[in-house]
Design an enzyme around this catalytic site. Structure first.
Site, PDB file in Angstrom:
ATOM      1  N   ASN A   1      43.696  67.674 -77.355  1.00 33.19           N
ATOM      2  CA  ASN A   1      43.599  67.236 -75.944  1.00 33.19           C
ATOM      3  C   ASN A   1      44.760  66.293 -75.647  1.00 33.19           C
ATOM      4  O   ASN A   1      44.576  65.144 -75.255  1.00 33.19           O
ATOM      5  CB  ASN A   1      42.276  66.490 -75.740  1.00 33.19           C
ATOM      6  CG  ASN A   1      41.254  67.352 -75.011  1.00 33.19           C
ATOM      7  OD1 ASN A   1      41.599  68.348 -74.375  1.00 33.19           O
ATOM      8  ND2 ASN A   1      39.994  66.955 -75.109  1.00 33.19           N
TER       9      ASN A   1
ATOM     10  N   SER B   1      38.892  74.510 -74.538  1.00 33.19           N
ATOM     11  CA  SER B   1      37.655  73.926 -74.021  1.00 33.19           C
ATOM     12  C   SER B   1      36.454  74.708 -74.531  1.00 33.19           C
ATOM     13  O   SER B   1      36.520  75.916 -74.718  1.00 33.19           O
ATOM     14  CB  SER B   1      37.617  73.930 -72.490  1.00 33.19           C
ATOM     15  OG  SER B   1      36.378  73.381 -72.060  1.00 33.19           O
TER      16      SER B   1
ATOM     17  N   GLU C   1      34.888  68.057 -65.128  1.00 33.51           N
ATOM     18  CA  GLU C   1      33.738  67.938 -66.054  1.00 33.51           C
ATOM     19  C   GLU C   1      33.073  66.558 -65.897  1.00 33.51           C
ATOM     20  O   GLU C   1      31.838  66.458 -65.804  1.00 33.51           O
ATOM     21  CB  GLU C   1      34.262  68.147 -67.480  1.00 33.51           C
ATOM     22  CG  GLU C   1      33.294  67.880 -68.594  1.00 33.51           C
ATOM     23  CD  GLU C   1      33.991  67.984 -69.963  1.00 33.51           C
ATOM     24  OE1 GLU C   1      34.620  69.019 -70.249  1.00 33.51           O
ATOM     25  OE2 GLU C   1      33.916  67.009 -70.738  1.00 33.51           O
TER      26      GLU C   1
ATOM     27  N   LYS D   1      43.985  71.621 -68.343  1.00 38.39           N
ATOM     28  CA  LYS D   1      42.818  71.204 -69.143  1.00 38.39           C
ATOM     29  C   LYS D   1      42.396  69.774 -68.781  1.00 38.39           C
ATOM     30  O   LYS D   1      41.205  69.457 -68.731  1.00 38.39           O
ATOM     31  CB  LYS D   1      43.136  71.309 -70.640  1.00 38.39           C
ATOM     32  CG  LYS D   1      42.070  70.705 -71.566  1.00 38.39           C
ATOM     33  CD  LYS D   1      40.744  71.428 -71.417  1.00 38.39           C
ATOM     34  CE  LYS D   1      39.655  71.083 -72.400  1.00 38.39           C
ATOM     35  NZ  LYS D   1      39.427  69.772 -72.881  1.00 38.39           N
TER      36      LYS D   1
ATOM     37  N   GLY E   1      39.182  72.621 -85.635  1.00 37.68           N
ATOM     38  CA  GLY E   1      40.121  73.465 -86.382  1.00 37.68           C
ATOM     39  C   GLY E   1      39.388  74.476 -87.251  1.00 37.68           C
ATOM     40  O   GLY E   1      39.757  75.654 -87.315  1.00 37.68           O
TER      41      GLY E   1
ATOM     42  N   HIS F   1      40.492  70.082 -65.722  1.00 41.18           N
ATOM     43  CA  HIS F   1      39.179  70.633 -66.116  1.00 41.18           C
ATOM     44  C   HIS F   1      38.269  69.488 -66.561  1.00 41.18           C
ATOM     45  O   HIS F   1      37.101  69.405 -66.158  1.00 41.18           O
ATOM     46  CB  HIS F   1      39.376  71.649 -67.259  1.00 41.18           C
ATOM     47  CG  HIS F   1      38.122  71.987 -68.022  1.00 41.18           C
ATOM     48  ND1 HIS F   1      37.538  71.130 -68.934  1.00 41.18           N
ATOM     49  CD2 HIS F   1      37.326  73.081 -68.002  1.00 41.18           C
ATOM     50  CE1 HIS F   1      36.458  71.675 -69.438  1.00 41.18           C
ATOM     51  NE2 HIS F   1      36.295  72.864 -68.883  1.00 41.18           N
ATOM     52  N   ASN F   2      38.801  68.605 -67.374  1.00 48.18           N
ATOM     53  CA  ASN F   2      37.976  67.502 -67.878  1.00 48.18           C
ATOM     54  C   ASN F   2      37.617  66.514 -66.769  1.00 48.18           C
ATOM     55  O   ASN F   2      36.516  65.962 -66.766  1.00 48.18           O
ATOM     56  CB  ASN F   2      38.680  66.779 -69.031  1.00 48.18           C
ATOM     57  CG  ASN F   2      38.513  67.519 -70.337  1.00 48.18           C
ATOM     58  OD1 ASN F   2      38.354  68.735 -70.333  1.00 48.18           O
ATOM     59  ND2 ASN F   2      38.563  66.826 -71.450  1.00 48.18           N
TER      60      ASN F   2
HETATM   61  C1  6PG Z   1      35.921  70.517 -73.586  1.00 49.96           C
HETATM   62  C2  6PG Z   1      35.593  69.063 -73.496  1.00 49.96           C
HETATM   63  C3  6PG Z   1      36.185  68.326 -74.632  1.00 49.96           C
HETATM   64  C4  6PG Z   1      35.497  67.035 -74.933  1.00 49.96           C
HETATM   65  C5  6PG Z   1      36.044  65.887 -74.202  1.00 49.96           C
HETATM   66  C6  6PG Z   1      35.007  64.954 -73.684  1.00 49.96           C
HETATM   67  O1  6PG Z   1      36.464  71.017 -72.626  1.00 49.96           O
HETATM   68  O2  6PG Z   1      35.625  71.111 -74.623  1.00 49.96           O
HETATM   69  O3  6PG Z   1      36.075  68.525 -72.309  1.00 49.96           O
HETATM   70  O4  6PG Z   1      37.551  68.247 -74.409  1.00 49.96           O
HETATM   71  O5  6PG Z   1      34.147  67.093 -74.891  1.00 49.96           O
HETATM   72  O6  6PG Z   1      36.827  65.273 -75.165  1.00 49.96           O
HETATM   73  O7  6PG Z   1      35.599  63.785 -73.462  1.00 49.96           O
HETATM   74  P1  6PG Z   1      34.911  62.409 -73.223  1.00 49.96           P
HETATM   75  O8  6PG Z   1      34.635  61.848 -74.591  1.00 49.96           O
HETATM   76  O9  6PG Z   1      35.973  61.667 -72.523  1.00 49.96           O
HETATM   77  O10 6PG Z   1      33.661  62.614 -72.454  1.00 49.96           O
END
Ligand code: 6PG
Length: 497
Positions: free
Chosen positions: A108, A133, A205, A198, A17, A201-202
């Site tokens: 999130n 993100s 990720e 999103k 924030g 996306h994760n």
């Molecule tokens: C982003 C990340 C962010 C965060 C996740 C990681 O896009 O900025 O994905 O959302 O790093 O919360 O999550 P984990 O703790 O599950 O790895």
């Protein structure tokens, strides 16, 4: 202090924030800030004063927040997903929020919670969401922003979000903060769709991170390469088609020394991975939607498996892992094979993620623009990669593309690199190196390329023990048959509708 009304309020001045607020100030917006923790309010105020741009008003209450904003009020929440969102909203309702005011959840949140909140709150104010993100640096200097909710609210929010988002140049490369360029912020669609995108996306990720880790494991365990040297290989790969933020940070991490022991820092870090849940949500959603995302799911399992340290330690001591000791591995060849395996597996993880979005979009009646989604992921976000420009190009050329693997650029790459991918998986298997991400991606690819799968036998098994019926290849698919497997004479009956 502000001399006029503020453009936006930020509620929750923790790291995300506060950095979003500072980013807004950098872009000359007037921001009102509030947090239940006075220390965080003071920290935001101090950093805003040092910045000397925009105007920051630290507020002591939500009533003060409401009176400090121009109308319709735009109030961004940066609080943990879950109950905290509803609790802040309840306080905003008590403080007198109005029907035209817009509340944006930037956390999130689970996408279905976002849809439910929209339904619950839409008569009281306009509920909107923006998934952010890029972590703390992204929030501060340019995140990727996935907005969703009522389109009329987007008109009010768009100028601010486009200003603070990461920017790319015409070739899709990230520009320095405060440059003008194409913003990595987009309106994704109706309520929940931004958080959904999103979430995927994760999921990607998680897969991306796991794939890189598997390559590290092979290079370290089989080729005995020191972490520093692996980091150098990754840094080299980062200059080519594997260029990505995650590759860049992995190269950096591997070259970092532990100040205390002088060993590679990575080797001093306990091998138990944490997770906050977004990868799990993606895997669960893929199972529920019947849209396979095995590489993403394996990445979640890999984190769970890493947590079983005690059990792993016991098994490592008690069980014998029989490997093929006759196999000879040439270092340069193995590195090249892993490079190609990483590329192909990564492509499959993205293909799974985009297929998942497509399936859910159909189920939810969302019109997702996949080219636009790929474009806003080119910079600012955690999975940013050079590769996303090719994905954007693929969906721009064919918005209805059946599967990313079928795009001509990618199918050509798969043709070139596929054999190396297979060899990397085979070697890892023969040498007892776990590579669930890379191998599940290969299995996904092989299954996707199989016109015939053994599901014929599976359907027969289901029919045998449960009379679950089957379709015949020589009859229309909706005609169902049951075979009298256990009766004499053994006959087939057509099951009428
Ligand atoms: C982003 C990340 C962010 C965060 C996740 C990681 O896009 O900025 O994905 O959302 O790093 O919360 O999550 P984990 O703790 O599950 O790895």
């Amino acid at each position: 202090m502000t001399d006029t009304l503020c453009n936006i309020a930020m509620i929750g001045l923790g790291v995300m924030g506060r950095n979003l607020a500072l980013n807004l100030l950098d872009n000359q917006f007037k921001v009102a800030g509030f947090d239940l923790n006075p220390k965080l309010v003071k920290q935001a105020q101090d950093e805003a004063s040092q910045l000397g741009k925009g105007q920051f008003l630290s507020c002591q209450s939500l009533a003060e927040i409401l009176s400090s904003l121009e109308k319709p009020r735009i109030i961004a929440l940066s609080v943990p997903a879950g109950k905290a969102v509803d609790s802040v909203i309840a306080s905003l309702i008590d403080a007198g929020i109005e029907a035209n005011d817009i509340v944006i959840d930037t956390g999130n949140s689970l996408w279905t919670d976002t849809i439910a909140r929209d339904e619950t709150y839409n008569t009281l104010f306009k509920f909107f969401s923006t998934a952010v993100s890029g972590g703390e640096i992204g929030a501060r200097f340019g995140p990727a922003l996935m907005a969703s909710g009522c389109a009329a609210s987007w008109q009010h929010i768009q100028p601010m979000w486009e200003a603070i988002a990461a920017k790319v140049d015409q070739s899709g490369l990230q520009l320095p903060p405060l440059s003008s360029g194409e913003p990595c912020a987009a309106y994704i669609g109706p309520s929940g769709s931004g958080h959904y995108v999103k979430m995927v996306h994760n999921g990607i990720e998680y897969a991306d991170m796991q794939l890189i880790c598997e390559v590290y494991q092979f290079l370290h365990q089989v080729l005995n390469m020191p972490a520093r040297e692996i980091g150098q290989v990754f840094a080299q790969w980062n200059k080519g088609i594997l260029n990505s933020y995650l590759m860049e940070i992995s190269a950096d991490i591997l070259q970092q020394q532990d100040p205390a022991t002088k060993k590679p820092l990575v080797e001093m870090i306990l091998d138990k991975a944490g997770q906050k849940g977004t990868g799990l949500w993606t895997a669960v959603t893929s199972l529920e939607a019947g849209c396979p995302a095995p590489t993403i799911a394996q990445a979640v399992y890999a984190r769970s498996l890493s947590g079983l340290k005690d059990q792993r330690t016991l098994a490592a001591k008690s069980l014998q892992v029989i490997t093929d000791t006759a196999i000879s591995i040439n270092k340069d060849t193995a590195i090249e094979q892993l490079h190609d395996a990483l590329y192909c597996a990564k492509l499959c993880a993205y293909a799974q993620g985009f297929e998942l979005m497509k399936t859910t979009a159909q189920q939810q009646d969302w019109q997702l623009d996949f080219a636009s989604i790929a474009k806003i992921w080119r910079a600012g976000c955690i999975i940013r990669a050079i590769f996303l420009q090719s994905i954007a190009d693929a969906y721009t050329a064919q918005p209805e593309l059946n599967n990313l693997l079928l795009d001509s650029t990618f199918s050509h790459e798969l043709e070139l690199r596929q054999l190396n991918w297979r060899k990397a998986v085979a070697n890892a298997s023969l040498l007892g190196v776990s590579c669930p991400g890379i191998s599940s991606a290969l299995n996904y690819f092989d299954a996707m390329c199989s016109e015939t799968l053994p599901a014929n036998l599976l359907q027969a098994q289901r029919d045998y023990f449960g009379s679950h019926t089957y379709s015949r290849i020589d009859r229309p698919e909706d005609e169902k048959f049951h075979f009298m497997w256990n009766q004499s004479p053994r006959t087939e009956v057509k099951i009428s509708d």
